[in-house]
Scaffold this motif. Structure first.
Motif, PDB file in Angstrom:
ATOM      1  N   TYR A  78       0.833  -1.204   0.000  1.00  0.00           N
ATOM      2  CA  TYR A  78       0.000   0.000   0.000  1.00  0.00           C
ATOM      3  C   TYR A  78       0.870   1.258   0.000  1.00  0.00           C
ATOM      4  O   TYR A  78       0.573   2.239  -0.692  1.00  0.00           O
ATOM      5  CB  TYR A  78      -0.937  -0.001   1.205  1.00  0.00           C
ATOM      6  N   LEU A  79       1.960   1.232   0.756  1.00  0.00           N
ATOM      7  CA  LEU A  79       2.878   2.369   0.767  1.00  0.00           C
ATOM      8  C   LEU A  79       3.498   2.591  -0.612  1.00  0.00           C
ATOM      9  O   LEU A  79       3.658   3.737  -1.062  1.00  0.00           O
ATOM     10  CB  LEU A  79       3.975   2.145   1.805  1.00  0.00           C
ATOM     11  N   LEU A  80       3.840   1.514  -1.296  1.00  0.00           N
ATOM     12  CA  LEU A  80       4.394   1.630  -2.647  1.00  0.00           C
ATOM     13  C   LEU A  80       3.352   2.192  -3.611  1.00  0.00           C
ATOM     14  O   LEU A  80       3.672   2.982  -4.513  1.00  0.00           O
ATOM     15  CB  LEU A  80       4.902   0.272  -3.131  1.00  0.00           C
ATOM     16  N   TRP A  81       2.106   1.773  -3.432  1.00  0.00           N
ATOM     17  CA  TRP A  81       1.031   2.314  -4.263  1.00  0.00           C
ATOM     18  C   TRP A  81       0.887   3.817  -4.050  1.00  0.00           C
ATOM     19  O   TRP A  81       0.690   4.584  -5.005  1.00  0.00           O
ATOM     20  CB  TRP A  81      -0.279   1.607  -3.947  1.00  0.00           C
ATOM     21  N   LEU A  82       1.013   4.261  -2.791  1.00  0.00           N
ATOM     22  CA  LEU A  82       0.945   5.688  -2.500  1.00  0.00           C
ATOM     23  C   LEU A  82       2.107   6.425  -3.172  1.00  0.00           C
ATOM     24  O   LEU A  82       1.938   7.542  -3.672  1.00  0.00           O
ATOM     25  CB  LEU A  82       0.990   5.922  -0.986  1.00  0.00           C
ATOM     26  N   ALA A  83       3.276   5.803  -3.177  1.00  0.00           N
ATOM     27  CA  ALA A  83       4.441   6.425  -3.822  1.00  0.00           C
ATOM     28  C   ALA A  83       4.200   6.602  -5.315  1.00  0.00           C
ATOM     29  O   ALA A  83       4.473   7.660  -5.892  1.00  0.00           O
ATOM     30  CB  ALA A  83       5.687   5.579  -3.580  1.00  0.00           C
ATOM     31  N   GLN A  89       0.859  12.173  -9.791  1.00  0.00           N
ATOM     32  CA  GLN A  89       0.051  13.348  -9.470  1.00  0.00           C
ATOM     33  C   GLN A  89      -1.433  13.041  -9.394  1.00  0.00           C
ATOM     34  O   GLN A  89      -2.269  13.816  -9.826  1.00  0.00           O
ATOM     35  CB  GLN A  89       0.276  14.462 -10.492  1.00  0.00           C
ATOM     36  N   ARG A  90      -1.755  11.890  -8.825  1.00  0.00           N
ATOM     37  CA  ARG A  90      -3.160  11.613  -8.577  1.00  0.00           C
ATOM     38  C   ARG A  90      -3.239  10.742  -7.331  1.00  0.00           C
ATOM     39  O   ARG A  90      -2.257  10.206  -6.873  1.00  0.00           O
ATOM     40  CB  ARG A  90      -3.829  10.917  -9.759  1.00  0.00           C
ATOM     41  N   GLY A  91      -4.442  10.639  -6.801  1.00  0.00           N
ATOM     42  CA  GLY A  91      -4.608   9.877  -5.584  1.00  0.00           C
ATOM     43  C   GLY A  91      -4.405  10.759  -4.365  1.00  0.00           C
ATOM     44  O   GLY A  91      -4.570  11.971  -4.403  1.00  0.00           O
ATOM     45  N   ALA A  92      -4.007  10.138  -3.263  1.00  0.00           N
ATOM     46  CA  ALA A  92      -3.998  10.814  -1.979  1.00  0.00           C
ATOM     47  C   ALA A  92      -2.932  11.893  -1.864  1.00  0.00           C
ATOM     48  O   ALA A  92      -3.062  12.828  -1.099  1.00  0.00           O
ATOM     49  CB  ALA A  92      -3.785   9.793  -0.866  1.00  0.00           C
ATOM     50  N   PHE A  93      -1.850  11.804  -2.639  1.00  0.00           N
ATOM     51  CA  PHE A  93      -0.721  12.669  -2.366  1.00  0.00           C
ATOM     52  C   PHE A  93      -0.332  13.550  -3.540  1.00  0.00           C
ATOM     53  O   PHE A  93       0.824  13.923  -3.686  1.00  0.00           O
ATOM     54  CB  PHE A  93       0.481  11.822  -1.922  1.00  0.00           C
ATOM     55  N   ALA A  94      -1.271  13.872  -4.378  1.00  0.00           N
ATOM     56  CA  ALA A  94      -0.976  14.780  -5.480  1.00  0.00           C
ATOM     57  C   ALA A  94      -0.907  16.199  -4.957  1.00  0.00           C
ATOM     58  O   ALA A  94      -1.855  16.714  -4.405  1.00  0.00           O
ATOM     59  CB  ALA A  94      -2.064  14.685  -6.556  1.00  0.00           C
ATOM     60  N   VAL A  95       0.223  16.866  -5.130  1.00  0.00           N
ATOM     61  CA  VAL A  95       0.372  18.241  -4.668  1.00  0.00           C
ATOM     62  C   VAL A  95      -0.083  19.181  -5.766  1.00  0.00           C
ATOM     63  O   VAL A  95       0.703  19.701  -6.539  1.00  0.00           O
ATOM     64  CB  VAL A  95       1.840  18.525  -4.271  1.00  0.00           C
ATOM     65  N   LEU A 183       8.665  18.430  -3.581  1.00  0.00           N
ATOM     66  CA  LEU A 183       7.949  17.826  -2.457  1.00  0.00           C
ATOM     67  C   LEU A 183       7.303  16.509  -2.857  1.00  0.00           C
ATOM     68  O   LEU A 183       7.298  15.545  -2.086  1.00  0.00           O
ATOM     69  CB  LEU A 183       6.878  18.796  -1.934  1.00  0.00           C
ATOM     70  N   ARG A 184       6.748  16.472  -4.067  1.00  0.00           N
ATOM     71  CA  ARG A 184       6.113  15.243  -4.538  1.00  0.00           C
ATOM     72  C   ARG A 184       7.117  14.103  -4.583  1.00  0.00           C
ATOM     73  O   ARG A 184       6.840  12.982  -4.149  1.00  0.00           O
ATOM     74  CB  ARG A 184       5.504  15.484  -5.925  1.00  0.00           C
ATOM     75  N   ARG A 185       8.300  14.380  -5.087  1.00  0.00           N
ATOM     76  CA  ARG A 185       9.335  13.339  -5.148  1.00  0.00           C
ATOM     77  C   ARG A 185       9.784  12.932  -3.752  1.00  0.00           C
ATOM     78  O   ARG A 185      10.068  11.755  -3.502  1.00  0.00           O
ATOM     79  CB  ARG A 185      10.520  13.843  -5.970  1.00  0.00           C
ATOM     80  N   CYS A 186       9.870  13.914  -2.859  1.00  0.00           N
ATOM     81  CA  CYS A 186      10.264  13.599  -1.477  1.00  0.00           C
ATOM     82  C   CYS A 186       9.235  12.690  -0.815  1.00  0.00           C
ATOM     83  O   CYS A 186       9.585  11.721  -0.117  1.00  0.00           O
ATOM     84  CB  CYS A 186      10.429  14.880  -0.666  1.00  0.00           C
ATOM     85  N   PHE A 187       7.952  12.997  -1.004  1.00  0.00           N
ATOM     86  CA  PHE A 187       6.901  12.152  -0.438  1.00  0.00           C
ATOM     87  C   PHE A 187       6.987  10.741  -1.018  1.00  0.00           C
ATOM     88  O   PHE A 187       6.912   9.752  -0.286  1.00  0.00           O
ATOM     89  CB  PHE A 187       5.514  12.748  -0.724  1.00  0.00           C
ATOM     90  N   ALA A 188       7.142  10.656  -2.329  1.00  0.00           N
ATOM     91  CA  ALA A 188       7.203   9.345  -2.969  1.00  0.00           C
ATOM     92  C   ALA A 188       8.404   8.554  -2.464  1.00  0.00           C
ATOM     93  O   ALA A 188       8.280   7.366  -2.115  1.00  0.00           O
ATOM     94  CB  ALA A 188       7.279   9.502  -4.490  1.00  0.00           C
ATOM     95  N   PHE A 191       7.841   7.241   1.103  1.00  0.00           N
ATOM     96  CA  PHE A 191       6.958   6.083   1.200  1.00  0.00           C
ATOM     97  C   PHE A 191       7.652   4.812   0.730  1.00  0.00           C
ATOM     98  O   PHE A 191       7.432   3.735   1.282  1.00  0.00           O
ATOM     99  CB  PHE A 191       5.666   6.324   0.420  1.00  0.00           C
ATOM    100  N   VAL A 192       8.504   4.938  -0.283  1.00  0.00           N
ATOM    101  CA  VAL A 192       9.281   3.775  -0.714  1.00  0.00           C
ATOM    102  C   VAL A 192      10.221   3.338   0.406  1.00  0.00           C
ATOM    103  O   VAL A 192      10.351   2.139   0.708  1.00  0.00           O
ATOM    104  CB  VAL A 192      10.081   4.101  -1.988  1.00  0.00           C
ATOM    105  N   ALA A 193      10.878   4.308   1.043  1.00  0.00           N
ATOM    106  CA  ALA A 193      11.789   3.984   2.145  1.00  0.00           C
ATOM    107  C   ALA A 193      11.044   3.328   3.305  1.00  0.00           C
ATOM    108  O   ALA A 193      11.525   2.351   3.897  1.00  0.00           O
ATOM    109  CB  ALA A 193      12.493   5.254   2.621  1.00  0.00           C
ATOM    110  N   LEU A 194       9.853   3.833   3.632  1.00  0.00           N
ATOM    111  CA  LEU A 194       9.069   3.239   4.712  1.00  0.00           C
ATOM    112  C   LEU A 194       8.640   1.816   4.368  1.00  0.00           C
ATOM    113  O   LEU A 194       8.624   0.932   5.237  1.00  0.00           O
ATOM    114  CB  LEU A 194       7.835   4.101   5.000  1.00  0.00           C
ATOM    115  N   ALA A 195       8.293   1.597   3.109  1.00  0.00           N
ATOM    116  CA  ALA A 195       7.913   0.247   2.686  1.00  0.00           C
ATOM    117  C   ALA A 195       9.080  -0.722   2.840  1.00  0.00           C
ATOM    118  O   ALA A 195       8.913  -1.861   3.300  1.00  0.00           O
ATOM    119  CB  ALA A 195       7.427   0.268   1.234  1.00  0.00           C
ATOM    120  N   LEU A 196      10.276  -0.272   2.463  1.00  0.00           N
ATOM    121  CA  LEU A 196      11.460  -1.114   2.594  1.00  0.00           C
ATOM    122  C   LEU A 196      11.763  -1.402   4.061  1.00  0.00           C
ATOM    123  O   LEU A 196      12.092  -2.536   4.437  1.00  0.00           O
ATOM    124  CB  LEU A 196      12.659  -0.448   1.925  1.00  0.00           C
ATOM    125  N   LEU A 197      11.665  -0.378   4.904  1.00  0.00           N
ATOM    126  CA  LEU A 197      11.920  -0.576   6.333  1.00  0.00           C
ATOM    127  C   LEU A 197      10.907  -1.547   6.936  1.00  0.00           C
ATOM    128  O   LEU A 197      11.259  -2.372   7.785  1.00  0.00           O
ATOM    129  CB  LEU A 197      11.842   0.775   7.069  1.00  0.00           C
TER     130      LEU A 197
END
Length: 203
Positions: A78-83, A89-95, A183-188, A191-197
């Motif tokens: 799910y975290l990867l999907w958010l990334a 630029q769509r979904g929950a985290f589009a700035v 910011l968009r790249r930072c968020f993405a 989330f990838v880093a959190l998924a890996l952790l």
């Protein structure tokens, strides 16, 4: 409740994680209302983990490798999907400005899914609460629930602070496409880093 418990709780909650990132992004994309909804949802999402911990469900997650791995990989997925959604630029985290009309129900569902699919939080409560309440002491269950309620309240206050802070600079971000892209790249990436952790730090 002790000062040590409050300090530990504050350190844990303030440390950036999935919930903090979600609330920040909600404030940037949807403004104050979205930030408040995300903060409230993120705080409430700690309650099922607390109840699971005090009722022994965490023991099942900890003892059953299959169950724990299944929930863990679902959460990481799910975290990867958010990334991916962030980068597209769509979904929950589009700035962008279009995200401001995002329904509160959609924000709540996204927040709850992200937090519920993280068995580490339940395990955290199992390891965290006994440091301040020994399970064998009289009234241990009610005291654990009380401390858990304080943890949830602190989470709410901190998340609101993050969210409103992000909402306050929202217009400046939206008026600067390069900042928004960064910011968009930072968020993405976060989330990838959190998924890996989540997948690599197995108990």
């Amino acid at each position: 409740m002790t000062i040590a418990f409050l300090i530990t709780t504050l350190v844990v909650v303030v440390t950036p994680g999935a919930g903090v990132l979600f609330t920040l992004s909600a404030g940037l994309t949807g403004g104050r209302r979205a930030a408040l909804v995300a903060a409230l949802s993120g705080a409430l999402a700690t309650v099922p983990h607390l109840l699971a911990a005090v009722t022994g469900l965490a023991a099942l997650l900890h003892s059953s490798t299959l169950v724990f791995d299944l929930v863990t990989y679902l959460g990481a997925g799910y975290l990867l999907w958010l990334a991916v959604s962030t980068l597209r630029q769509r979904g929950a985290f589009a700035v962008d400005g279009a995200a401001s009309a995002r329904p509160a129900r959609q924000i709540i569902v996204s927040t709850l899914l992200m937090n519920l699919l993280n068995p580490k939080l339940t395990i955290f409560f199992v390891a965290f609460l006994p440091q301040f309440v020994h399970p064998d002491t009289p009234g241990a269950l009610s005291r654990m629930l009380g401390l858990g309620a304080v943890f949830t309240l602190v989470t709410l206050v901190v998340f609101i602070g993050y969210g409103l802070g992000a909402a306050a600079i929202r217009r400046r971000v939206l008026d600067r496409p390069r900042v928004a892209d960064w910011l968009r790249r930072c968020f993405a990436g976060s989330f990838v880093a959190l998924a890996l952790l989540l997948t690599l730090s197995q108990p």
